[in-house]
Design an enzyme around this catalytic site. Structure first.
Site, mmCIF file in Angstrom:
data_model
loop_
_atom_site.group_PDB
_atom_site.id
_atom_site.type_symbol
_atom_site.label_atom_id
_atom_site.label_comp_id
_atom_site.label_asym_id
_atom_site.label_seq_id
_atom_site.Cartn_x
_atom_site.Cartn_y
_atom_site.Cartn_z
ATOM 1 N N LYS A 63 0.978 -1.134 0.012
ATOM 2 C CA LYS A 63 -0.321 -0.189 0.114
ATOM 3 C C LYS A 63 1.243 1.396 -0.080
ATOM 4 O O LYS A 63 0.157 2.136 0.305
ATOM 5 C CB LYS A 63 -0.581 -0.028 1.544
ATOM 6 C CG LYS A 63 -1.709 -0.794 1.666
ATOM 7 C CD LYS A 63 -1.861 -2.352 0.219
ATOM 8 C CE LYS A 63 -2.837 -1.378 -0.762
ATOM 9 N NZ LYS A 63 -3.010 -2.405 -1.952
ATOM 10 N N THR A 105 1.712 -0.269 -7.104
ATOM 11 C CA THR A 105 0.537 -0.137 -8.468
ATOM 12 C C THR A 105 1.547 1.320 -9.502
ATOM 13 O O THR A 105 1.348 1.063 -10.110
ATOM 14 C CB THR A 105 -0.723 -0.234 -8.171
ATOM 15 O OG1 THR A 105 -0.956 -0.965 -6.678
ATOM 16 C CG2 THR A 105 -1.860 -0.590 -10.026
ATOM 17 N N HIS A 144 7.506 -7.848 -2.147
ATOM 18 C CA HIS A 144 7.049 -7.221 -0.915
ATOM 19 C C HIS A 144 7.809 -7.526 -0.144
ATOM 20 O O HIS A 144 7.652 -7.510 1.500
ATOM 21 C CB HIS A 144 5.962 -7.338 -0.087
ATOM 22 C CG HIS A 144 4.962 -6.785 -0.563
ATOM 23 N ND1 HIS A 144 5.196 -5.375 -1.720
ATOM 24 C CD2 HIS A 144 3.011 -6.988 -1.275
ATOM 25 C CE1 HIS A 144 4.082 -5.172 -1.897
ATOM 26 N NE2 HIS A 144 2.506 -5.755 -1.907
ATOM 27 N N GLY A 152 -5.535 7.931 -3.951
ATOM 28 C CA GLY A 152 -3.951 8.284 -4.721
ATOM 29 C C GLY A 152 -3.742 9.575 -3.502
ATOM 30 O O GLY A 152 -3.025 10.247 -4.764
HETATM 31 P P1 PAP Z 1 -0.272 -2.461 -3.058
HETATM 32 O O1 PAP Z 1 1.056 -2.969 -2.581
HETATM 33 O O2 PAP Z 1 -1.078 -4.274 -2.240
HETATM 34 O O3 PAP Z 1 -0.180 -3.565 -4.575
HETATM 35 P P2 PAP Z 1 -0.493 -0.420 -3.877
HETATM 36 O O4 PAP Z 1 -0.308 0.041 -5.236
HETATM 37 O O5 PAP Z 1 0.656 0.108 -3.125
HETATM 38 O O6 PAP Z 1 -0.394 -1.598 -3.472
HETATM 39 O O7 PAP Z 1 -1.493 0.636 -3.238
HETATM 40 C C1 PAP Z 1 -2.866 1.222 -3.407
HETATM 41 C C2 PAP Z 1 -2.491 3.090 -3.034
HETATM 42 O O8 PAP Z 1 -1.408 3.333 -3.923
HETATM 43 C C3 PAP Z 1 -3.609 3.765 -3.510
HETATM 44 O O9 PAP Z 1 -3.371 3.953 -1.971
HETATM 45 P P3 PAP Z 1 -4.960 5.312 -0.587
HETATM 46 O O10 PAP Z 1 -5.842 3.617 -0.557
HETATM 47 O O11 PAP Z 1 -4.599 5.716 -0.018
HETATM 48 O O12 PAP Z 1 -5.774 5.539 -2.180
HETATM 49 C C4 PAP Z 1 -4.139 3.767 -4.395
HETATM 50 O O13 PAP Z 1 -5.136 4.688 -4.427
HETATM 51 C C5 PAP Z 1 -2.620 4.031 -4.549
HETATM 52 N N1 PAP Z 1 -2.029 4.439 -5.851
HETATM 53 C C6 PAP Z 1 -3.169 3.566 -6.722
HETATM 54 N N2 PAP Z 1 -2.749 3.491 -8.116
HETATM 55 C C7 PAP Z 1 -1.910 5.169 -8.184
HETATM 56 C C8 PAP Z 1 -1.468 5.899 -9.192
HETATM 57 N N3 PAP Z 1 -1.351 6.301 -10.109
HETATM 58 N N4 PAP Z 1 -0.908 6.957 -8.196
HETATM 59 C C9 PAP Z 1 -1.410 7.746 -6.774
HETATM 60 N N5 PAP Z 1 -1.500 6.632 -6.201
HETATM 61 C C10 PAP Z 1 -2.258 5.437 -6.674
#
Ligand code: PAP
Length: 330
Positions: free
Chosen positions: A75, A79, A142, A298
Site C-alpha cells: 500500500k 501499482t 514485498h 491516491g
Molecule cells: P499493493 O502494495 O497492494 O500493490 P499499492 O498499489 O501500493 O498496493 O496501494 C494502493 C495505494 O496506491 C492506494 O492508496 P490509497 O488507499 O491511499 O488511495 C491507491 O489509491 C494508490 N494508487 C494507486 N494507483 C496510483 C497512482 N497511479 N498514483 C498515485 N497513487 C496511486
C-alpha cells in the site's frame, strides 16, 4: 480441511507445499487483516499461501545482473510505480506517433504487467521459466531485504524501493483488506487495524523494519538500491522519474526531455488515468482481487480523514522510536 473453492485464490490458504505445512507449526502466529492467519517468518509476517511463494522463490529464483526489482511495503504505491517502471523501460517500443502498438497499460492492470515474485510467479509454479525473458527483466516483491533470494543480493541487479508515510499506509491497508475480506468475516475496525500495525503485525511488516532494511542498503550501496518515497513522487513527479531513469541507467535524452516524454509517462500512469480505464474499473487479477481495489484516493495525507489525534500520535510515537538514529523521517 480443504477450503471452499468459491473463495478467491488470495484467500485459499490450504493449497500449500509440504515444506510449508511442516514449517508453519514452528512459526509465531497471529490473526491477520483478512481474517486468516499470519505467520512470522524471518522476522516478517506472511500468510500461508504467501509463505509457499516465499520459500519457492528463495530457493529457485536466480537473479541476473540486468534485473530490476521493485520492492515496496504493501500500500505504498506499488501499482503506481509498477506502471511507471513498465512504461519507462518500454518507452521506445510504445511511445510516439510512429508506434502502431497500443500501450499495454490501456488494457492490462500494472500488476499483470509486473508480477510479484513471491505472490504470483512462485505461487503459481515452484520453478517458473523466467530465464528466457528478455533483459531487463522487471519483477516486484514485498520481501524484506534479509528475505530476498541470495542471488538478488549477490548479483548486480537493481532494487527500486518505495515506501510511504506510515499513517497513510496503515489507512490504505485497512481499506484494502476490508474490501478483500469475505462478507461473512465482517470488517476490521480501524482501531483493530491500528493495533495490529503498531504491534508490527501487518503484511510483510513490521513496517519499520522493512523500511529500515532498505534504507540502510540504499545508504551504503546507492548503486544497488534507490530509496523513494510516495510523498516525494507526488510532490515532484518529474524529478522523481528522471532520478529513477538515471538510477536504472536509461536516462532521458535531450530530445526526450524536449518532446514531453517525461510528462507522457506520468500522465499515462497517473491515478486519474489508470483508475478511469475499463480494465481497472471492472477487471480482476488472476489471484482474484478486483483491479479497482488498488485505486482508492491516491493522495498524500488522507489519514487525517480517518485517524483521531490519539491514533495518529500512537503511530507517530511507535515509528519515531523505531526509526530513531537512522536519519530517516517518514
Ligand atoms: P499493493 O502494495 O497492494 O500493490 P499499492 O498499489 O501500493 O498496493 O496501494 C494502493 C495505494 O496506491 C492506494 O492508496 P490509497 O488507499 O491511499 O488511495 C491507491 O489509491 C494508490 N494508487 C494507486 N494507483 C496510483 C497512482 N497511479 N498514483 C498515485 N497513487 C496511486
Amino acid at each position: 480441511m480443504p477450503q471452499s473453492p468459491s473463495l478467491p485464490k488470495y484467500l485459499q490458504d490450504d493449497d500449500i507445499s509440504q515444506e510449508c505445512s511442516d514449517l508453519l507449526p514452528s512459526l509465531q502466529c497471529e490473526q491477520g487483516w483478512l481474517g486468516a492467519s499470519l505467520h512470522l517468518y524471518q522476522g516478517f509476517w506472511v500468510g500461508p499461501r504467501h509463505l509457499k511463494g516465499v520459500l519457492a522463490c528463495q530457493r529457485h529464483f536466480r537473479a541476473q545482473d540486468t534485473d530490476i526489482l521493485l520492492v515496496t511495503t504493501p500500500k505504498s504505491g506499488t501499482t503506481w510505480l509498477k506502471a511507471i517502471l513498465f512504461t519507462l523501460l518500454n518507452r521506445t517500443k510504445y511511445s510516439g506517433s510512429g508506434s502502431q502498438l497500443q500501450h499495454p497499460l490501456l488494457s492490462q492492470n500494472p500488476h499483470d504487467l509486473v508480477p510479484f515474485l513471491e505472490l504470483n510467479l512462485y505461487i503459481e509454479q515452484d520453478v517458473p521459466d523466467l530465464a528466457s525473458l528478455p533483459p531487463p527483466r522487471l519483477f516486484a516483491t514485498h520481501l524484506a531485504y534479509q528475505s530476498l533470494p541470495q542471488s538478488v543480493r549477490d548479483s548486480k541487479c537493481k532494487l527500486v524501493y518505495l515506501c510511504r508515510n506510515p499513517k497513510d499506509t496503515c489507512v490504505s491497508l485497512w481499506h484494502f483488506t476490508n474490501k478483500l475480506r469475505p462478507k461473512d468475516r465482517g470488517e476490521n475496525s480501524l482501531q483493530e487495524a491500528l493495533d495490529r500495525f503498531c504491534r508490527g503485525v501487518s503484511l510483510f511488516g513490521p513496517y519499520w523494519d522493512h523500511v529500515l532494511g532498505y534504507h540502510k542498503v540504499s545508504s551504503e550501496t546507492p548503486e544497488k538500491a534507490l530509496f523513494l518515497k510516495y510523498e516525494d513522487m507526488k510532490e515532484d513527479p518529474r524529478a522523481s522519474l528522471k532520478r529513477l531513469a538515471g538510477f536504472l541507467e536509461c536516462p532521458f535524452s535531450e530530445d526526450e526531455l524536449r518532446d514531453g516524454t517525461v510528462d507522457d509517462i506520468l500522465r499515462l500512469c497517473s491515478f486519474d488515468s489508470l483508475s478511469g480505464l475499463e480494465v481497472n474499473m471492472s477487471g480482476k487479477l488472476a489471484s482474484g482481487e478486483e483491479n479497482k481495489a488498488f485505486f482508492r484516493r491516491g493522495e498524500v495525507g488522507d489519514w487525517v480523514n480517518y485517524l483521531s489525534v490519539d491514533m495518529a500520535e500512537r503511530i507517530d510515537r511507535v515509528v519515531e522510536e523505531k526509526l530513531h538514529g537512522s536519519g530517516l523521517r517518514l
